[in-house]
Design a protein around this motif. Sequence first.
Motif, PDB file in Angstrom:
ATOM      1  N   ALA A  95      -6.651  -9.620  -6.133  1.00 53.05           N
ATOM      2  CA  ALA A  95      -6.185  -8.234  -6.140  1.00 53.05           C
ATOM      3  C   ALA A  95      -5.135  -7.950  -5.070  1.00 53.05           C
ATOM      4  O   ALA A  95      -5.222  -8.437  -3.943  1.00 53.05           O
ATOM      5  CB  ALA A  95      -7.359  -7.283  -5.960  1.00 53.05           C
ATOM      6  N   VAL A  96      -4.150  -7.162  -5.464  1.00 56.18           N
ATOM      7  CA  VAL A  96      -3.148  -6.638  -4.530  1.00 56.18           C
ATOM      8  C   VAL A  96      -3.713  -5.346  -3.936  1.00 56.18           C
ATOM      9  O   VAL A  96      -3.989  -4.388  -4.662  1.00 56.18           O
ATOM     10  CB  VAL A  96      -1.802  -6.362  -5.244  1.00 56.18           C
ATOM     11  CG1 VAL A  96      -0.827  -5.658  -4.302  1.00 56.18           C
ATOM     12  CG2 VAL A  96      -1.202  -7.664  -5.769  1.00 56.18           C
ATOM     13  N   GLU A  97      -3.889  -5.312  -2.636  1.00 58.75           N
ATOM     14  CA  GLU A  97      -4.496  -4.167  -1.962  1.00 58.75           C
ATOM     15  C   GLU A  97      -3.539  -2.980  -1.843  1.00 58.75           C
ATOM     16  O   GLU A  97      -3.973  -1.828  -1.797  1.00 58.75           O
ATOM     17  CB  GLU A  97      -4.978  -4.573  -0.564  1.00 58.75           C
ATOM     18  CG  GLU A  97      -6.026  -5.683  -0.586  1.00 58.75           C
ATOM     19  CD  GLU A  97      -6.274  -6.269   0.788  1.00 58.75           C
ATOM     20  OE1 GLU A  97      -5.736  -5.703   1.785  1.00 58.75           O
ATOM     21  OE2 GLU A  97      -6.980  -7.281   0.879  1.00 58.75           O
ATOM     22  N   HIS A  98      -2.241  -3.280  -1.788  1.00 52.55           N
ATOM     23  CA  HIS A  98      -1.266  -2.205  -1.590  1.00 52.55           C
ATOM     24  C   HIS A  98       0.106  -2.646  -2.076  1.00 52.55           C
ATOM     25  O   HIS A  98       0.591  -3.718  -1.714  1.00 52.55           O
ATOM     26  CB  HIS A  98      -1.187  -1.844  -0.096  1.00 52.55           C
ATOM     27  CG  HIS A  98      -0.519  -0.531   0.172  1.00 52.55           C
ATOM     28  ND1 HIS A  98      -0.204  -0.092   1.463  1.00 52.55           N
ATOM     29  CD2 HIS A  98      -0.086   0.461  -0.653  1.00 52.55           C
ATOM     30  CE1 HIS A  98       0.358   1.099   1.395  1.00 52.55           C
ATOM     31  NE2 HIS A  98       0.451   1.444   0.113  1.00 52.55           N
ATOM     32  N   LEU A  99       0.707  -1.822  -2.905  1.00 52.75           N
ATOM     33  CA  LEU A  99       2.098  -2.012  -3.326  1.00 52.75           C
ATOM     34  C   LEU A  99       2.948  -0.950  -2.640  1.00 52.75           C
ATOM     35  O   LEU A  99       2.729   0.248  -2.827  1.00 52.75           O
ATOM     36  CB  LEU A  99       2.222  -1.875  -4.849  1.00 52.75           C
ATOM     37  CG  LEU A  99       3.655  -1.744  -5.402  1.00 52.75           C
ATOM     38  CD1 LEU A  99       4.466  -3.006  -5.117  1.00 52.75           C
ATOM     39  CD2 LEU A  99       3.644  -1.433  -6.892  1.00 52.75           C
ATOM     40  N   VAL A 100       3.895  -1.399  -1.840  1.00 50.87           N
ATOM     41  CA  VAL A 100       4.840  -0.500  -1.174  1.00 50.87           C
ATOM     42  C   VAL A 100       6.210  -0.767  -1.783  1.00 50.87           C
ATOM     43  O   VAL A 100       6.601  -1.928  -1.954  1.00 50.87           O
ATOM     44  CB  VAL A 100       4.878  -0.754   0.353  1.00 50.87           C
ATOM     45  CG1 VAL A 100       5.888   0.169   1.031  1.00 50.87           C
ATOM     46  CG2 VAL A 100       3.489  -0.557   0.957  1.00 50.87           C
ATOM     47  N   PRO A 149      -0.510 -12.712  -3.328  1.00 53.83           N
ATOM     48  CA  PRO A 149      -0.329 -11.791  -2.192  1.00 53.83           C
ATOM     49  C   PRO A 149      -1.319 -10.634  -2.220  1.00 53.83           C
ATOM     50  O   PRO A 149      -1.674 -10.128  -3.291  1.00 53.83           O
ATOM     51  CB  PRO A 149       1.102 -11.276  -2.397  1.00 53.83           C
ATOM     52  CG  PRO A 149       1.336 -11.382  -3.872  1.00 53.83           C
ATOM     53  CD  PRO A 149       0.596 -12.617  -4.300  1.00 53.83           C
ATOM     54  N   GLN A 150      -1.777 -10.239  -1.024  1.00 50.48           N
ATOM     55  CA  GLN A 150      -2.645  -9.059  -0.920  1.00 50.48           C
ATOM     56  C   GLN A 150      -1.832  -7.781  -0.707  1.00 50.48           C
ATOM     57  O   GLN A 150      -2.293  -6.689  -1.022  1.00 50.48           O
ATOM     58  CB  GLN A 150      -3.628  -9.221   0.245  1.00 50.48           C
ATOM     59  CG  GLN A 150      -4.742 -10.204  -0.027  1.00 50.48           C
ATOM     60  CD  GLN A 150      -4.430 -11.591   0.529  1.00 50.48           C
ATOM     61  OE1 GLN A 150      -3.399 -11.805   1.143  1.00 50.48           O
ATOM     62  NE2 GLN A 150      -5.330 -12.531   0.291  1.00 50.48           N
ATOM     63  N   VAL A 151      -0.639  -7.942  -0.142  1.00 49.17           N
ATOM     64  CA  VAL A 151       0.261  -6.810   0.070  1.00 49.17           C
ATOM     65  C   VAL A 151       1.621  -7.166  -0.528  1.00 49.17           C
ATOM     66  O   VAL A 151       2.128  -8.269  -0.293  1.00 49.17           O
ATOM     67  CB  VAL A 151       0.417  -6.479   1.576  1.00 49.17           C
ATOM     68  CG1 VAL A 151       1.398  -5.313   1.773  1.00 49.17           C
ATOM     69  CG2 VAL A 151      -0.932  -6.153   2.199  1.00 49.17           C
ATOM     70  N   VAL A 152       2.183  -6.248  -1.301  1.00 51.21           N
ATOM     71  CA  VAL A 152       3.507  -6.464  -1.903  1.00 51.21           C
ATOM     72  C   VAL A 152       4.436  -5.364  -1.421  1.00 51.21           C
ATOM     73  O   VAL A 152       4.126  -4.171  -1.556  1.00 51.21           O
ATOM     74  CB  VAL A 152       3.438  -6.447  -3.446  1.00 51.21           C
ATOM     75  CG1 VAL A 152       4.836  -6.580  -4.048  1.00 51.21           C
ATOM     76  CG2 VAL A 152       2.524  -7.561  -3.949  1.00 51.21           C
ATOM     77  N   ILE A 153       5.561  -5.758  -0.844  1.00 54.56           N
ATOM     78  CA  ILE A 153       6.566  -4.805  -0.365  1.00 54.56           C
ATOM     79  C   ILE A 153       7.841  -5.050  -1.155  1.00 54.56           C
ATOM     80  O   ILE A 153       8.556  -6.029  -0.925  1.00 54.56           O
ATOM     81  CB  ILE A 153       6.819  -4.962   1.147  1.00 54.56           C
ATOM     82  CG1 ILE A 153       5.504  -4.805   1.928  1.00 54.56           C
ATOM     83  CG2 ILE A 153       7.850  -3.940   1.637  1.00 54.56           C
ATOM     84  CD1 ILE A 153       5.634  -5.049   3.428  1.00 54.56           C
ATOM     85  N   ASN A 154       8.098  -4.185  -2.132  1.00 51.02           N
ATOM     86  CA  ASN A 154       9.248  -4.384  -3.015  1.00 51.02           C
ATOM     87  C   ASN A 154      10.491  -3.682  -2.456  1.00 51.02           C
ATOM     88  O   ASN A 154      10.621  -2.465  -2.540  1.00 51.02           O
ATOM     89  CB  ASN A 154       8.957  -3.850  -4.415  1.00 51.02           C
ATOM     90  CG  ASN A 154      10.092  -4.174  -5.376  1.00 51.02           C
ATOM     91  OD1 ASN A 154      10.336  -5.333  -5.678  1.00 51.02           O
ATOM     92  ND2 ASN A 154      10.803  -3.159  -5.834  1.00 51.02           N
ATOM     93  N   LEU A 155      11.388  -4.487  -1.897  1.00 54.71           N
ATOM     94  CA  LEU A 155      12.636  -3.973  -1.340  1.00 54.71           C
ATOM     95  C   LEU A 155      13.849  -4.504  -2.098  1.00 54.71           C
ATOM     96  O   LEU A 155      14.986  -4.164  -1.754  1.00 54.71           O
ATOM     97  CB  LEU A 155      12.747  -4.350   0.150  1.00 54.71           C
ATOM     98  CG  LEU A 155      11.610  -3.818   1.037  1.00 54.71           C
ATOM     99  CD1 LEU A 155      11.696  -4.414   2.438  1.00 54.71           C
ATOM    100  CD2 LEU A 155      11.640  -2.300   1.106  1.00 54.71           C
ATOM    101  N   ALA A 156      13.600  -5.311  -3.124  1.00 51.92           N
ATOM    102  CA  ALA A 156      14.702  -5.833  -3.944  1.00 51.92           C
ATOM    103  C   ALA A 156      15.230  -4.720  -4.829  1.00 51.92           C
ATOM    104  O   ALA A 156      14.465  -4.023  -5.489  1.00 51.92           O
ATOM    105  CB  ALA A 156      14.220  -6.991  -4.801  1.00 51.92           C
ATOM    106  N   ALA A 157      16.534  -4.550  -4.816  1.00 53.55           N
ATOM    107  CA  ALA A 157      17.160  -3.519  -5.651  1.00 53.55           C
ATOM    108  C   ALA A 157      18.662  -3.724  -5.645  1.00 53.55           C
ATOM    109  O   ALA A 157      19.214  -4.303  -4.706  1.00 53.55           O
ATOM    110  CB  ALA A 157      16.830  -2.114  -5.137  1.00 53.55           C
TER     111      ALA A 157
END
Length: 359
Positions: free
Chosen positions: A139-144, A92-100
């Motif tokens: 590379a991951v461009e952005h981790l949110v 992935p180039q963008v990772v959006i971590n919403l798991a919690a």
Amino acid sequence: MENEKSKISSFCGKTVLITGAAGFIGSNVARKLLNLEQEICVVGLDSMNDYYDVNLKNERLDYLLADRRFIFVKGSIADREMVDNVFAQYRPQVVINLAAQAGVRYSITNPDAYIETNIVGFYNILEAVRRSNENAANAVEHLVFASSSSIYGANAKVPYSTDDKADEPVSLYAATKRSNELMAHAYSKLYDIPATGLRFFTVYGPAGRPDMAYFSFTEKLLKGEKIKVFNHGNCQRDFTYIDDIVEGVVRVAAKAPEQKKGDDGLPVPPYRLYNIGNGQPENLINFINILSEELIRAGVLPENFDIKAHQELVPMQPGDVPVTYADTIPLERDFSFRPGTPLRTGLRKFAEWYAGYRK
């Protein structure tokens, strides 16, 4: 219009990994991205645990799986091998971590779940991003990543600003979310990883989490039970409609913090924090009155329903805070966006959805 085009084109041809993809926010973010961009691959990761009704998660997931551009992987971010495999396979180039593991009160009785998912799980995500970035092609461009308004604790200064000191959490849940922010900052500094944390304020809307007040109140009122009004009703919450949260997440994800060097030649952490809240705290009693009016309007509750007779005023619960109130000026400055869905509008949409859901 120009901003909108810029935002959409930034996801073109990319793979976006969303953890917690069957969750309330995650599923809506995935849906938004699929609607925005034709040339996109959205990989959804979710453990499908039974913290609340799995059928609700399955319904959200079924909608996404109807789109060939959505790929689902079942698993927990606490499983390091599985996380590493997902990153290796889909890059992935963008990772959006919403798991919690969410919920303030649940963290008091089930602390292990919060350490496993919110601490160990987030560490696994950070490590996977770090290793991916060792190879420029992966590379991951952005981790949110999702944080929470709960990190402000019992902060007496309002509205809450991301510049405020936030080191006195009043629940384990809040402590794990603040830890996520600090961990992400460290990785951002050490490995030049563009990372943005989002502090969400009391998210609500159709098909939301059943443990949230507006949903659980509705279920209790339907059964003729009394609802507990904490702090004797002297609470204010910055209720933020799901569409506003999603719009904020997508806009932020499309614009990674700038990578640059400091005077010492080392990376300046490409790291940012933003509040996403409505910026209009609502009194809990007023919220309950509007909710009941909209449930009556939607035919969920009878016309003559007496909401006052179904309230029990009780003291503040451990882990709760009397007020939440977001300062969203930085969000508006950097992304030309400010949440603004009126509470009645949002609760009306929830009530209309619930009328169909209970059938």
